[in-house]
Design a protein around this motif. Structure first.
Motif, PDB file in Angstrom:
ATOM      1  N   ALA A  51     -31.553 -18.742  48.254  1.00 28.16           N
ATOM      2  CA  ALA A  51     -32.030 -19.877  47.612  1.00 28.16           C
ATOM      3  C   ALA A  51     -31.058 -20.621  47.066  1.00 28.16           C
ATOM      4  CB  ALA A  51     -32.927 -19.511  46.498  1.00 28.16           C
ATOM      5  N   TYR A  52     -30.013 -20.084  46.285  1.00 23.27           N
ATOM      6  CA  TYR A  52     -28.968 -20.901  45.607  1.00 23.27           C
ATOM      7  C   TYR A  52     -28.257 -21.938  46.592  1.00 23.27           C
ATOM      8  CZ  TYR A  52     -24.633 -22.204  43.152  1.00 23.27           C
ATOM      9  OH  TYR A  52     -23.572 -22.742  42.464  1.00 23.27           O
ATOM     10  N   VAL A  53     -27.848 -21.141  47.704  1.00 26.60           N
ATOM     11  CA  VAL A  53     -26.746 -21.710  48.377  1.00 26.60           C
ATOM     12  C   VAL A  53     -27.542 -23.012  49.580  1.00 26.60           C
ATOM     13  CG1 VAL A  53     -25.538 -21.543  51.014  1.00 26.60           C
ATOM     14  CG2 VAL A  53     -25.360 -20.007  49.011  1.00 26.60           C
ATOM     15  N   PRO A  60     -35.260 -28.152  49.114  1.00 26.62           N
ATOM     16  CA  PRO A  60     -35.973 -28.356  47.959  1.00 26.62           C
ATOM     17  C   PRO A  60     -35.886 -27.420  47.002  1.00 26.62           C
ATOM     18  CG  PRO A  60     -37.582 -28.955  49.931  1.00 26.62           C
ATOM     19  CD  PRO A  60     -36.132 -28.055  50.430  1.00 26.62           C
ATOM     20  N   ALA A  61     -36.170 -27.894  45.658  1.00 27.31           N
ATOM     21  CA  ALA A  61     -35.912 -27.030  44.613  1.00 27.31           C
ATOM     22  C   ALA A  61     -37.189 -26.218  44.673  1.00 27.31           C
ATOM     23  CB  ALA A  61     -35.943 -27.901  43.178  1.00 27.31           C
ATOM     24  N   GLY A  66     -39.271 -21.018  44.180  1.00 24.94           N
ATOM     25  CA  GLY A  66     -40.311 -19.931  44.929  1.00 24.94           C
ATOM     26  C   GLY A  66     -39.703 -18.497  45.300  1.00 24.94           C
ATOM     27  N   ALA A  67     -38.416 -18.700  45.831  1.00 27.51           N
ATOM     28  CA  ALA A  67     -37.828 -17.414  46.376  1.00 27.51           C
ATOM     29  C   ALA A  67     -37.287 -16.752  45.051  1.00 27.51           C
ATOM     30  CB  ALA A  67     -36.545 -18.170  47.205  1.00 27.51           C
ATOM     31  N   VAL A  68     -36.709 -17.557  43.903  1.00 29.36           N
ATOM     32  CA  VAL A  68     -36.675 -16.566  42.697  1.00 29.36           C
ATOM     33  C   VAL A  68     -37.723 -15.885  42.232  1.00 29.36           C
ATOM     34  CG1 VAL A  68     -35.844 -16.972  40.506  1.00 29.36           C
ATOM     35  CG2 VAL A  68     -34.717 -18.116  42.212  1.00 29.36           C
ATOM     36  N   VAL A  69     -38.926 -16.514  42.265  1.00 29.13           N
ATOM     37  CA  VAL A  69     -40.111 -15.938  41.732  1.00 29.13           C
ATOM     38  C   VAL A  69     -40.460 -14.896  42.720  1.00 29.13           C
ATOM     39  CG1 VAL A  69     -42.378 -16.245  41.279  1.00 29.13           C
ATOM     40  CG2 VAL A  69     -40.921 -17.836  40.498  1.00 29.13           C
ATOM     41  N   ARG A 114     -34.295 -26.113  55.643  1.00 30.28           N
ATOM     42  CA  ARG A 114     -34.505 -27.326  55.062  1.00 30.28           C
ATOM     43  C   ARG A 114     -33.100 -27.769  54.353  1.00 30.28           C
ATOM     44  NH1 ARG A 114     -39.059 -25.408  55.921  1.00 30.28           N
ATOM     45  NH2 ARG A 114     -40.824 -26.536  56.128  1.00 30.28           N
ATOM     46  N   ALA A 115     -32.238 -26.932  54.259  1.00 31.89           N
ATOM     47  CA  ALA A 115     -30.871 -27.251  53.809  1.00 31.89           C
ATOM     48  C   ALA A 115     -29.950 -28.345  54.693  1.00 31.89           C
ATOM     49  CB  ALA A 115     -29.940 -26.069  53.612  1.00 31.89           C
ATOM     50  N   ILE A 116     -29.602 -29.472  54.052  1.00 34.49           N
ATOM     51  CA  ILE A 116     -28.877 -30.468  54.764  1.00 34.49           C
ATOM     52  C   ILE A 116     -27.849 -30.049  55.555  1.00 34.49           C
ATOM     53  CG2 ILE A 116     -27.756 -32.636  54.539  1.00 34.49           C
ATOM     54  CD1 ILE A 116     -29.381 -33.215  51.975  1.00 34.49           C
TER      55      ILE A 116
END
Length: 127
Positions: A51-53, A60-61, A66-69, A114-116
Motif C-alpha cells: 500500500a505504501y509503495v 489512489p489514496a 483500504g489496504a491498511v484498514v 494503479r501505481a504509475i
C-alpha cells in the motif's frame, strides 16, 4: 522496495496463507495454525508495504487506506474467529476470514495495477 517486489510478496504470502488455511480447514493439520498466524502477520506487513509503495508510485489514496484498514481487520477476525461464532455456524466466520484474505490479495493487485509505472515497473507494464 519496488512496486513489483511488494506485489510479489503479497502474491506469494497470500497464496501460502490460502493453502495453509484450506489445509487447516480440513482438520488435517491443526499444528499449522501457529505458522498460519505468523505468516498471516507477515502477509499484513507485506500488504501495508505494498500500500505504501504503490501509493508513493501514484495509486489512489483510498485504495492504500483500504489496504491498511483491511490489514487491521484480517488478524482481528482471524484471532477471534473461534469465539465469534461456535458450533455448526462457525463456517460463516471461516468463510468471512477466507473472503477477507482473498480480498486482501486482490487489493494488493489493484494497488500495483494503479501505481504509475516508472523505472522497473514500467518495463513490467509494457511487456
Amino acid at each position: 522496495m519496488t512496486v513489483s517486489n511488494a506485489r510479489w510478496a503479497v502474491r506469494i504470502l497470500g497464496l501460502a496463507m490460502l493453502l495453509m488455511g484450506l489445509i487447516i480447514w480440513t482438520g488435517a493439520a491443526d499444528g499449522l495454525i501457529p505458522i498460519h498466524m505468523l505468516v498471516g502477520f507477515v502477509f499484513v506487513l507485506a500488504l501495508w508495504a505494498d500500500a505504501y509503495v504503490c501509493y508513493r508510485a501514484g495509486a489512489p489514496a483510498g485504495l492504500a487506506a483500504g489496504a491498511v484498514v483491511l490489514g487491521l481487520i484480517l488478524p482481528i477476525v482471524g484471532l477471534t474467529q473461534a469465539q465469534l461464532i461456535t458450533g455448526d455456524a462457525h463456517i460463516v466466520v471461516q468463510l468471512i476470514h477466507l473472503a477477507l484474505g482473498a480480498g486482501a490479495i486482490g487489493l494488493g493487485e489493484a494497488l500495483a495495477e494503479r501505481a504509475i509505472p516508472t523505472g522497473e515497473a514500467a518495463a513490467t507494464h509494457s511487456s
